[in-house]
Design an enzyme around this catalytic site. Structure first.
Site, short mmCIF file in Angstrom:
data_model
loop_
_atom_site.label_atom_id
_atom_site.label_comp_id
_atom_site.label_asym_id
_atom_site.label_seq_id
_atom_site.Cartn_x
_atom_site.Cartn_y
_atom_site.Cartn_z
N GLY A 101 0.81 -1.23 0.00
CA GLY A 101 0.00 0.00 0.00
C GLY A 101 0.84 1.27 0.00
N LYS A 124 4.12 12.63 -2.16
CA LYS A 124 4.97 11.54 -1.66
C LYS A 124 5.81 12.10 -0.52
CE LYS A 124 8.21 7.95 -3.19
NZ LYS A 124 8.76 7.29 -4.37
N ASP A 136 8.05 5.93 8.77
CA ASP A 136 7.60 7.28 9.18
C ASP A 136 6.73 8.02 8.17
OD1 ASP A 136 9.46 7.88 7.26
OD2 ASP A 136 10.88 8.86 8.63
N ARG A 194 3.48 14.27 -7.30
CA ARG A 194 3.59 13.64 -8.61
C ARG A 194 2.21 13.54 -9.25
NH1 ARG A 194 5.91 7.66 -6.88
NH2 ARG A 194 4.14 7.06 -5.59
N ASP A 274 4.77 -3.96 -7.27
CA ASP A 274 4.08 -2.78 -6.74
C ASP A 274 4.64 -1.50 -7.37
OD1 ASP A 274 6.33 -3.76 -5.09
OD2 ASP A 274 6.10 -1.86 -4.04
N ASN A 275 5.71 -1.63 -8.13
CA ASN A 275 6.29 -0.47 -8.81
C ASN A 275 6.08 -0.54 -10.31
OD1 ASN A 275 7.18 0.49 -6.35
ND2 ASN A 275 9.23 -0.36 -6.56
N ASP A 284 7.68 5.27 -9.48
CA ASP A 284 8.44 5.02 -8.25
C ASP A 284 9.95 5.05 -8.49
OD1 ASP A 284 6.36 5.05 -6.57
OD2 ASP A 284 6.53 2.98 -5.89
#
Ligand code: AMP
Ligand code: MG
Length: 522
Positions: A101, A124, A136, A194, A274-275, A284
């Protein structure tokens, strides 16, 4: 910015998480969670892309305002924004990783510009989300500069990519152990905004599939086709045939994207599923790199230094593997799996054709004959053994003609004097083969040069150039970022006075952190 018009279809049409806020959790039967960005101390706009601002219809006057920096740091919002983090999974380095996620990306919403185009805005580094998995939710300035610059550079190179509107310094620090060697330090933080028509990834489909949430998977597929593939949605295809046509198009777009990477010398570095964008966009930007001296095994990602799974020359094969994972995820929607196999076959055919187009264009040939594939493969071997700069070599090759087929015409393209000497005879042999081939080609000398100049960039985002801009920005001087952004607006043109940006990587950068070695820590 008050003229930004939002139409947030993803969260309106698809099921979301009933819990709000950033408590970290597994989220089932939902494709996103509502979550607000966490404000930062002192947002300051460090750079922006004028082209992307224009695309969105953001007026020039509003860019240098406090309000702009506040909005694109996530401190305040404008009407119509509905922030959320998407829920997806992924295969990382060949292994299923479960739910991942948006751990630090927060979408603000989907804008519709004056031309009717949909552009999603995504911050991002905007703080924790339910998907932060104890990290974080922040991003450091160095990785944000890298993503900001590369997104725009790739666009100007003609490579499908997500874009970047803004780079905002947060006025806060973020602690990172850059090389994972037990030396954490506080670094300046940043947030980028982005921009893309869609941020849906292969992993968005893989997660519900892995959990047996087939109705949810089907809903997402229908939504993606409707929103992001409108031409297909209005075609005659229905049901399984429509899904097959869609998967085939994803395969084609992915093949075209990878062929562009190979043409310009880009190594993504973390091709996890996921990228991988469903639209075939480069997405990414993490520990990516650019090829200086030609080396098929090059990976800038220190996490991948052992396996080299994501090395330059393996990217086409890895994209196929990733598409196979997507096919597997989609298989519950198909009675007949042959359609998925056919899609994967299409990937191979599309990539092979694009690769042949690259060969012809990079060498300046009117067509790619079978023998030209060998001519290029032999050249690649030579470039590798003799340590030759890929970008400079292909630029120089445009100046070679049958009357001046000597290595000296190419200029200063070697990294090692001894290797240059050793390889000179082999290069001159190769050049003789090349000029003989040119004499049988259909193109005129002028056509040939034009073809080569449009395929072989003069300016690429060499790792050391970005690193220099980052080091200056960390000292409070953003002008290096602005200069690079400007040079990379016209990567194929000669830019008199800017020769310094089109030179071999200097020796100090050969084994330098941030240049040849990059970690995922960002
Ligand atoms: P990446 O390798 O950047 O594609 O990230 C893999 C996963 O880790 C994604 O789910 C990211 O959102 C998440 N992630 C990476 N860095 C952070 C961070 N600093 N805070 C929260 N999540 C992160
Ligand atoms: Mg990612």
């Amino acid at each position: 910015m008050n003229n930004l018009r939002f139409d947030n279809t993803f969260i309106r049409e698809l099921p979301g998480d009933s819990e709000t806020g950033s408590r970290q959790r597994q989220v089932h039967c939902a494709l996103f969670s509502h979550v607000n960005p966490t404000p930062v101390a002192a947002p300051r706009l460090a750079a922006h892309s004028a082209e992307v601002a224009t695309l969105l219809g953001i007026a020039t006057e509003s860019i240098d305002t406090t309000h702009f920096a506040q909005v694109f740091a996530g401190n305040t919002s404008v009407e119509g924004m509905q922030p959320y983090a998407a829920n997806y999974g992924g295969h990382q380095f060949g292994h299923w990783a479960g739910q991942l996620g948006d751990g630090r990306a927060i979408s603000l919403g989907e804008t519709i510009n004056a031309a009717g185009e949909r552009w999603e805005l995504q911050l991002k580094g905007a703080g924790q989300t339910p998907y932060s998995r104890s990290a974080d939710g922040r991003a450091v300035l160095r990785s944000s500069v890298r993503e900001f610059l590369c997104s725009e550079a790739m666009h100007h190179l003609g490579v499908p990519t997500t874009r970047a509107l803004s780079l905002v310094a947060t006025g806060e620090t973020v602690v990172r152990d850059m090389l994972y060697d037990g030396n954490p330090r506080a670094e300046p933080g940043a947030v980028i905004c982005r921009v893309a028509p869609s941020f849906i990834r292969f992993g968005n489909f893989e997660l519900p599939a892995s959990r047996g949430e087939v109705p949810l998977l089907e809903q997402l597929v229908d939504f993606t086709i409707r929103r992001d593939f409108p031409t297909l949605a209005t075609s005659d295809h229905k049901g399984e045939a429509l899904y097959a046509a869609w998967f085939t198009e994803v395969c084609e777009r992915t093949a075209e994207m990878i062929a562009h990477w190979m043409r310009v010398g880009f190594v993504h570095g973390v091709m996890n599923t996921d990228n991988m964008s469903i639209l075939g966009l480069t997405i990414d930007y993490g520990p990516y790199g650019w090829i200086d001296d030609y080396d098929p095994d090059r990976t800038p990602n220190t996490t991948d230094a052992q396996g080299r799974r994501y090395a330059f020359s393996r990217q086409a094969e890895i994209a196929y593997w990733n598409l196979s994972q997507l096919a597997r995820a989609l298989s519950p929607l198909f009675d007949d799996h042959d359609a998925l196999h056919a899609g994967l076959e299409r990937y191979i055919d599309t990539y092979t054709a694009a690769d042949r187009r690259n060969i012809a264009a990079k060498l300046g040939l009117g067509e790619c004959r079978d023998s030209d594939v060998k001519l290029m493969a032999d050249l690649h071997r030579l470039l590798h053994t003799a340590e030759v700069d890929m970008t400079l070599f292909f630029c120089g090759l445009a100046d070679v003609d049958s009357t001046a087929a000597r290595l000296t015409v190419l200029g200063d393209v070697f990294y090692d004097k001894q290797k240059q000497q050793d390889a000179s005879p082999a290069f001159n042999d190769w050049l003789a083969r090349y000029t003989a081939r040119l004499s049988t080609d259909l193109l005129s000398a002028t056509e040939r040069r034009a073809l080569m100049q449009a395929a072989n960039p003069r300016y690429v985002l060499r790792n050391y150039l970005t690193q220099q801009a980052i080091e200056r920005a960390e000292q409070g001087d953003d002008s290096g970022i602005h200069e690079l952004l400007d040079v990379l607006r016209r990567p194929y043109d000669d830019q008199p006075g800017r020769e310094a940006y089109a030179q071999r990587r200097p020796d100090w950068a050969r084994n330098h952190v941030g240049c040849s070695m990059l970690s995922c820590s960002s």
